[in-house]
Design an enzyme around this catalytic site. Structure first.
Site, PDB file in Angstrom:
ATOM      1  N   HIS A  67       0.833  -1.191   0.000  1.00  0.00           N
ATOM      2  CA  HIS A  67       0.000   0.000   0.000  1.00  0.00           C
ATOM      3  C   HIS A  67       0.870   1.244   0.000  1.00  0.00           C
ATOM      4  O   HIS A  67       2.032   1.228   0.419  1.00  0.00           O
ATOM      5  CB  HIS A  67      -0.962   0.025   1.187  1.00  0.00           C
ATOM      6  N   CYS A 175       1.758  -0.772  16.576  1.00  0.00           N
ATOM      7  CA  CYS A 175       2.963  -0.770  15.746  1.00  0.00           C
ATOM      8  C   CYS A 175       3.404   0.671  15.533  1.00  0.00           C
ATOM      9  O   CYS A 175       2.640   1.599  15.805  1.00  0.00           O
ATOM     10  CB  CYS A 175       2.708  -1.458  14.404  1.00  0.00           C
TER      11      CYS A 175
END
Length: 644
Positions: A67, A175
């Site tokens: 992406h 994350c």
């Protein structure tokens, strides 16, 4: 979310003969460009490669989701390809992953925290169903794949879930980017929990802040907690009563079932401790009382500004003391000199950054990440209107609650989700909060400052002791706020007219708060937190340089007790200096002003000037100790342990 709205059959491909990862990515980017989704396919290719360099976009089970977020993307879209011969060169979380299904997401840069998150979460949820994933992979044509995109919950009946064991496992996923892995790991853990027959509740700490925050009921009933994170867990102390299993955010994508089973085993071998409710509230959905929320906001602000105060104060103190000790005042004032740069560095940390950081993280405590921008703006506005740290606190609270209201009324959903997250929240928040600070609060403060200066000028012809008392009290009332600034303005004006006594009182009083804090934390350390004691070790040196900001964390934490304590000692110091007619004809501060005081013989004038500061500090120190002891007794505590 209907996935078909973000793609078309012309962007879906089956059984492609790709030989490499690069070939697959370039092919799909070219198709997105031909479909009119990109401004520049080369720029978007660079964005995809940049994302590839951060962490693997290959997962497990033949799946890869590359992406890119870029201004080269006209509108959010995705392209999909199944691959005839699995690719082995795609960096994946599972090293053995052979990529057979590629989903390329193209996201406009301003939708990185909304459409991006929603689309990833939707794909992760659906692809965790093996039936759904197999249906996509087995699609024989673009049209069939398009029809299969939004076909869920069909085909083969799911296996009967195991009987629940009555256990509850909590998990936190986070994350560095706060996007893909945070949500994919969460889905994997929930799915594994269902397979094992236990309840798994995941709190996602991602780009949009904390989502699905664990409630007090969940914290109380949980048997263990999993930290699947690559960054620090926010408010991790909530889980200190639970057995903990720590792993990386990528591990649940490889072995979620094993991780949940390990947490279950750990709960069996290491029983949890009793859950302690820190604020004692029992509100539904873990809501805090207003008082608790403000307290937590203040404590958050303090924790973020203490390093700024210590670093800035010590740097500025070093510059001041070196310039005075070695007669380098010319370098201290000379723009571009090494000493001038050190002075500017320390002064900027204290005078420019401290208040915006304070306001921003107070707002963050109330409304999470969306409040950071307006919070910083509130702090900058507080600097512009000269309201000091008290104005910064007010601005931080205002920004936090306004952003919470805005988040409640305007939710980032649908087509305009990115616009809401990345434009509405920061821009509207900044305009509203900044305008209130500048034009609603700023005007009264300007009038207050002017009125205080005029009042002091009226006092200057009356009793010198009264003037000294008022000046001393004003200097320590808000430690750099409008009241302090009014006193400074008056003292400089009086100096220009040949009256040197007010500034001598001002300079002596500036040492009182710093000395008092150090004394209190040394003599009665068991009444103060570890954080306060660490700050107290530094403030005496700041006081020697005439820097008062070291006392700000103490004043923020307990203003109703600390402000009167500091004001009382400072008033005594101001009265003594004024009574003995001690003068200081040179603007400056700190211990080296001893050699410049006048009005008596040098030794006598210096002794009175410094002695007044020490006496005032002793008075304030005793009041700080007595009021803190009284507060702890009221709260039912005799002292504070070192661990606090």
């Amino acid at each position: 979310m209907r996935l078909q709205n973000l793609t078309s059959p012309e962007l879906l491909f089956t059984n492609q003969p790709f030989q490499s990862k690069e070939e697959a990515i370039r092919f799909l980017i070219d198709k997105l460009d031909r479909a009119g989704k990109l401004h520049s396919k080369d720029e978007f290719y660079d964005a995809v490669l940049e994302r590839e360099g951060l962490s693997p976009t290959g997962f497990e089970g033949g799946l890869a989701i590359p992406h890119g977020k870029s201004t080269a993307v006209k509108e959010a879209a995705f392209a999909v390809a199944t691959i005839e011969k699995p690719l082995s060169d795609w960096e994946s979380i599972d090293p053995s992953n052979q990529v057979e299904l590629v989903i390329l997401l193209a996201i406009p840069e301003n939708e990185g925290g909304s459409t991006h998150l929603n689309l990833l979460a939707e794909f992760v949820t659906r692809l965790s169903d093996e039936t759904y994933k197999a249906r996509l992979q087995k699609s024989g044509s673009s049209g069939e794949m398009f029809d299969n995109l939004d076909r869920t919950g069909e085909e083969e009946p799911a296996e009967k879930a195991p009987v629940a064991k009555g256990q509850t496992i909590l998990a936190v996923t986070a994350c560095p980017a706060g996007i893909a892995h945070t949500y994919m790991a969460a889905e994997a853990l929930v799915k594994a929990g269902k397979e094992l027959g236990v309840n798994v509740f995941v709190e996602k700490q991602g780009a949009n802040g904390v989502e699905d925050r664990h409630t007090k009921k969940q914290l109380r009933e949980a048997d263990a907690v999993i930290f699947a994170v690559d960054v620090a867990v926010k408010d991790g102390e909530r889980y200190r009563h639970l057995p903990k299993l720590k792993t990386t955010v990528a591990q649940p994508l490889k072995n979620a079932r094993g991780i949940v089973q390990e947490a279950i085993d750990k709960a069996g071998t290491k029983p949890k401790k009793e859950y302690v409710d820190e604020d004692g509230s029992e509100e539904e959905e873990d809501k805090k009382s207003f008082k608790t929320e403000i307290k937590d906001s203040v404590l958050t602000g303090i924790s973020y500004i203490i390093p700024i105060i210590v670093a800035g104060g010590m740097t500025l103190a070093f510059a001041v003391l070196v310039s005075e000790a070695f007669n380098l005042q010319h370098l201290y004032e000379q723009e571009g000199s090494w000493l001038w740069y050190l002075r500017e560095l320390g002064g900027t940390l204290l005078g420019t950054l401290m208040v915006p950081i304070l306001a921003a993280y107070m707002a963050y405590s109330i409304a999470d990440k969306p409040a950071l921008g307006p919070g910083f703006a509130a702090g900058v506005a507080a600097n512009l209107i000269g309201s000091g740290f008290l104005g910064g606190m007010l601005g931080g609270i205002l920004a936090g609650y306004f952003l919470r209201y805005l988040k409640h009324k305007v939710k980032p959903k649908g087509t305009f989700a990115g616009f809401v997250s990345f434009w509405v929240y920061p821009v509207i928040g900044t305009l509203v909060v900044g305008s209130v600070m500048l034009f609603v609060i700023g005007q009264p403060l300007a009038f207050l400052n002017e009125g205080l200066v005029n009042w002091l000028e009226g006092l200057s012809g009356t009793n010198a002791i009264l003037l000294g008392i008022v000046l001393g009290a004003m200097v320590s009332f808000d430690l750099g706020g409008p009241v302090n600034k009014a006193a400074y303005t008056f003292c400089i004006g009086a100096m220009a007219m040949g009256n040197f006594v007010p500034y001598a009182a001002f300079a002596s009083v500036k040492m009182v708060s710093a000395f008092a804090v150090t004394g209190a934390t040394l003599l009665a350390k068991h009444y103060f937190t570890k954080q306060e004691r660490e700050v107290g070790k530094q403030t005496w040196l700041l006081g020697l340089a005439g820097i008062k900001e070291g006392a700000i964390p103490f004043m923020m934490n307990d203003p109703l007790r600390v402000i009167p304590s500091l004001v009382a000692g400072s008033a005594v110091t101001g009265a003594i200096v004024a009574y003995f007619n001690i003068g200081l004809a040179v603007p400056g501060a700190g211990i080296f002003s001893l050699a410049l005081v006048e009005g008596q013989t040098l030794i006598l004038a210096a002794s009175i000037w410094l002695g007044a500061a020490l006496l005032g500090a002793a008075i304030s120190m005793m009041l700080l100790i007595v009021t803190r002891k009284s507060k702890l007794a009221k709260d039912g505590k005799n002292n504070l342990p070192d661990a606090v």
